[in-house]
Design a protein around this motif. Structure first.
Motif, PDB file in Angstrom:
ATOM      1  N   LYS A   1       0.832  -1.208   0.000  1.00 49.57           N
ATOM      2  CA  LYS A   1       0.000   0.000   0.000  1.00 49.57           C
ATOM      3  C   LYS A   1       0.866   1.257   0.000  1.00 49.57           C
ATOM      4  O   LYS A   1       0.565   2.234  -0.697  1.00 49.57           O
ATOM      5  N   LEU A   2       1.943   1.228   0.765  1.00 44.85           N
ATOM      6  CA  LEU A   2       2.845   2.381   0.809  1.00 44.85           C
ATOM      7  C   LEU A   2       3.459   2.646  -0.564  1.00 44.85           C
ATOM      8  O   LEU A   2       3.571   3.797  -1.006  1.00 44.85           O
ATOM      9  N   ARG A   3       3.841   1.579  -1.269  1.00 44.15           N
ATOM     10  CA  ARG A   3       4.392   1.745  -2.616  1.00 44.15           C
ATOM     11  C   ARG A   3       3.337   2.316  -3.564  1.00 44.15           C
ATOM     12  O   ARG A   3       3.651   3.161  -4.422  1.00 44.15           O
ATOM     13  N   GLU A   4       2.094   1.875  -3.406  1.00 45.85           N
ATOM     14  CA  GLU A   4       1.025   2.394  -4.264  1.00 45.85           C
ATOM     15  C   GLU A   4       0.798   3.884  -4.007  1.00 45.85           C
ATOM     16  O   GLU A   4       0.598   4.659  -4.952  1.00 45.85           O
ATOM     17  N   TYR A   5       0.822   4.290  -2.743  1.00 49.28           N
ATOM     18  CA  TYR A   5       0.669   5.713  -2.427  1.00 49.28           C
ATOM     19  C   TYR A   5       1.815   6.519  -3.028  1.00 49.28           C
ATOM     20  O   TYR A   5       1.609   7.599  -3.590  1.00 49.28           O
ATOM     21  N   MET A   6       3.022   6.007  -2.910  1.00 44.27           N
ATOM     22  CA  MET A   6       4.179   6.715  -3.452  1.00 44.27           C
ATOM     23  C   MET A   6       4.079   6.846  -4.970  1.00 44.27           C
ATOM     24  O   MET A   6       4.389   7.900  -5.538  1.00 44.27           O
ATOM     25  N   ASN A   7       3.604   5.788  -5.625  1.00 43.31           N
ATOM     26  CA  ASN A   7       3.439   5.846  -7.081  1.00 43.31           C
ATOM     27  C   ASN A   7       2.390   6.873  -7.479  1.00 43.31           C
ATOM     28  O   ASN A   7       2.557   7.611  -8.462  1.00 43.31           O
ATOM     29  N   PHE A   8       1.293   6.910  -6.711  1.00 43.24           N
ATOM     30  CA  PHE A   8       0.223   7.864  -7.047  1.00 43.24           C
ATOM     31  C   PHE A   8       0.693   9.301  -6.864  1.00 43.24           C
ATOM     32  O   PHE A   8       0.507  10.149  -7.745  1.00 43.24           O
ATOM     33  N   PHE A   9       1.318   9.593  -5.743  1.00 45.70           N
ATOM     34  CA  PHE A   9       1.707  10.966  -5.463  1.00 45.70           C
ATOM     35  C   PHE A   9       2.962  11.395  -6.210  1.00 45.70           C
ATOM     36  O   PHE A   9       3.265  12.588  -6.269  1.00 45.70           O
ATOM     37  N   SER A  10       3.684  10.448  -6.790  1.00 45.97           N
ATOM     38  CA  SER A  10       4.831  10.831  -7.613  1.00 45.97           C
ATOM     39  C   SER A  10       4.382  11.582  -8.866  1.00 45.97           C
ATOM     40  O   SER A  10       5.139  12.378  -9.431  1.00 45.97           O
ATOM     41  N   SER A  11       3.138  11.333  -9.287  1.00 41.44           N
ATOM     42  CA  SER A  11       2.593  12.062 -10.442  1.00 41.44           C
ATOM     43  C   SER A  11       1.952  13.382 -10.027  1.00 41.44           C
ATOM     44  O   SER A  11       1.530  14.158 -10.889  1.00 41.44           O
ATOM     45  N   ARG A  12       1.843  13.615  -8.725  1.00 40.00           N
ATOM     46  CA  ARG A  12       1.287  14.878  -8.212  1.00 40.00           C
ATOM     47  C   ARG A  12       2.310  15.449  -7.235  1.00 40.00           C
ATOM     48  O   ARG A  12       2.069  15.558  -6.026  1.00 40.00           O
ATOM     49  N   LYS A  13       3.447  15.842  -7.770  1.00 42.22           N
ATOM     50  CA  LYS A  13       4.605  16.206  -6.950  1.00 42.22           C
ATOM     51  C   LYS A  13       4.364  17.419  -6.069  1.00 42.22           C
ATOM     52  O   LYS A  13       5.008  17.582  -5.037  1.00 42.22           O
ATOM     53  N   ASN A  14       3.452  18.281  -6.460  1.00 40.83           N
ATOM     54  CA  ASN A  14       3.199  19.483  -5.666  1.00 40.83           C
ATOM     55  C   ASN A  14       2.087  19.278  -4.650  1.00 40.83           C
ATOM     56  O   ASN A  14       1.633  20.237  -4.014  1.00 40.83           O
ATOM     57  N   GLN A  15       1.632  18.042  -4.509  1.00 37.14           N
ATOM     58  CA  GLN A  15       0.521  17.765  -3.616  1.00 37.14           C
ATOM     59  C   GLN A  15       1.022  17.303  -2.254  1.00 37.14           C
ATOM     60  O   GLN A  15       1.800  16.354  -2.148  1.00 37.14           O
ATOM     61  N   ASN A  16       0.605  18.021  -1.205  1.00 40.54           N
ATOM     62  CA  ASN A  16       0.944  17.608   0.153  1.00 40.54           C
ATOM     63  C   ASN A  16      -0.089  16.605   0.652  1.00 40.54           C
ATOM     64  O   ASN A  16      -1.288  16.758   0.412  1.00 40.54           O
ATOM     65  N   TYR A  17       0.366  15.596   1.363  1.00 44.64           N
ATOM     66  CA  TYR A  17      -0.561  14.584   1.874  1.00 44.64           C
ATOM     67  C   TYR A  17      -0.019  13.984   3.163  1.00 44.64           C
ATOM     68  O   TYR A  17       1.166  14.118   3.491  1.00 44.64           O
ATOM     69  N   LEU A  18      -0.895  13.313   3.876  1.00 44.79           N
ATOM     70  CA  LEU A  18      -0.532  12.665   5.132  1.00 44.79           C
ATOM     71  C   LEU A  18      -1.136  11.269   5.149  1.00 44.79           C
ATOM     72  O   LEU A  18      -2.331  11.104   4.883  1.00 44.79           O
ATOM     73  N   LEU A  19      -0.324  10.261   5.434  1.00 42.22           N
ATOM     74  CA  LEU A  19      -0.821   8.891   5.541  1.00 42.22           C
ATOM     75  C   LEU A  19      -1.344   8.637   6.951  1.00 42.22           C
ATOM     76  O   LEU A  19      -0.789   9.114   7.937  1.00 42.22           O
ATOM     77  N   ALA A  20      -2.431   7.880   7.030  1.00 42.30           N
ATOM     78  CA  ALA A  20      -3.033   7.558   8.330  1.00 42.30           C
ATOM     79  C   ALA A  20      -3.579   6.143   8.294  1.00 42.30           C
ATOM     80  O   ALA A  20      -4.015   5.653   7.258  1.00 42.30           O
TER      81      ALA A  20
END
Length: 261
Positions: free
Chosen positions: A87-106
């Motif tokens: 799941k962590l790898r999937e999140y990293m892949n998704f947000f790698s295409s939205r580099k300017n997007q701030n996010y927090l995992l919970a």
């Protein structure tokens, strides 16, 4: 029968008769007592040996059961860790295409009413709160970037997330059709999502993708909610009656991401 065999048979009968006679007169009692004592010792030894073997088998069986339980728990822990890493790898892949997007995992601590089908107000409780920078009305995603819902309540170390299918969850959305029709999504009895405020003149088709419109503060555009599953028009209605099927699997949510301002 030969003469020698007959003599042997007679000798045997004589000996048996003599032994029976000696038993009845008590002459063999010391020997019989000694034999009984000896047989008792032999049987007692066999009993204790069997009892000891039984106890050893019970101990070995319990030890084997405990080892099996430990191995099963270790396998479960490894599987959960592997799934979490995936799941962590999937999140990293998704947000790698939205580099300017701030996010927090919970992590999801609780899904309310998960086991009660009669209650459709299912909210998530996550382990991040105001101390982590969360506020209300932030959008929540799964590992594929699909919209799960919105943050509706924030405390110091936890927050409540209203799922898409909950009646209290509303989002400004856009239909990915030619006209980029806008509307408001809201949960429908905990089962599906309704698309509201779409006029009768708008051309919306079954299968159209629904995404966030970006018209809400702190919620970016283009985040996928689902697709149009049903459209039923009433002649005198001002708005179209549109059902949206969420693409996310709510029951598999163990970790989410919250888009930060």
């Amino acid at each position: 029968m030969s003469r020698s065999n007959w003599l042997n048979w007679r000798k045997t009968l004589v000996v048996l008769g003599l032994l029976i006679f000696l038993h009845f007169i008590g002459a063999l009692q010391p020997i019989e007592s000694q034999l009984q004592k000896w047989f008792g010792l032999v049987l007692s030894g066999l009993y204790h040996t069997g009892d000891s073997s039984s106890q050893n088998c019970s101990v070995d069986l319990e030890k084997t059961r405990q080892q099996l339980a430990d191995q099963t728990k270790l396998q479960a822990d490894n599987l959960e860790l592997s799934q979490e890493n995936q799941k962590l790898r999937e999140y990293m892949n998704f947000f790698s295409s939205r580099k300017n997007q701030n996010y927090l995992l919970a992590k999801v601590s609780l899904q309310e009413n998960f086991l009660d089908a009669a209650k459709y107000g299912q909210d998530l409780i996550i382990d991040k709160g105001s101390k982590d920078g969360l506020t209300t009305d932030l959008v929540v995603l799964d590992s594929q970037g699909l919209v799960a819902g919105k943050v509706v309540e924030v405390k110091d170390n936890m927050s409540r997330v209203c799922l898409l299918t909950n009646n209290a969850c509303k989002l400004a959305v856009t239909v990915l059709n030619n006209d980029r029709t806008i509307g408001v999504s809201t949960g429908d009895l905990g089962l599906t999502v309704k698309l509201n405020f779409v006029g009768q003149t708008e051309k919306v088709s079954v299968g159209d993708i629904i995404v966030t419109s970006g018209l809400e503060e702190n919620i970016p555009s283009g985040l996928v909610l689902g697709k149009v599953s049903q459209i039923s028009d009433q002649e005198n209605d001002v708005w179209q009656n549109i059902s949206v099927e969420p693409l996310i699997n709510f029951n598999s949510l163990k970790m989410v991401s919250v888009i930060l301002p």
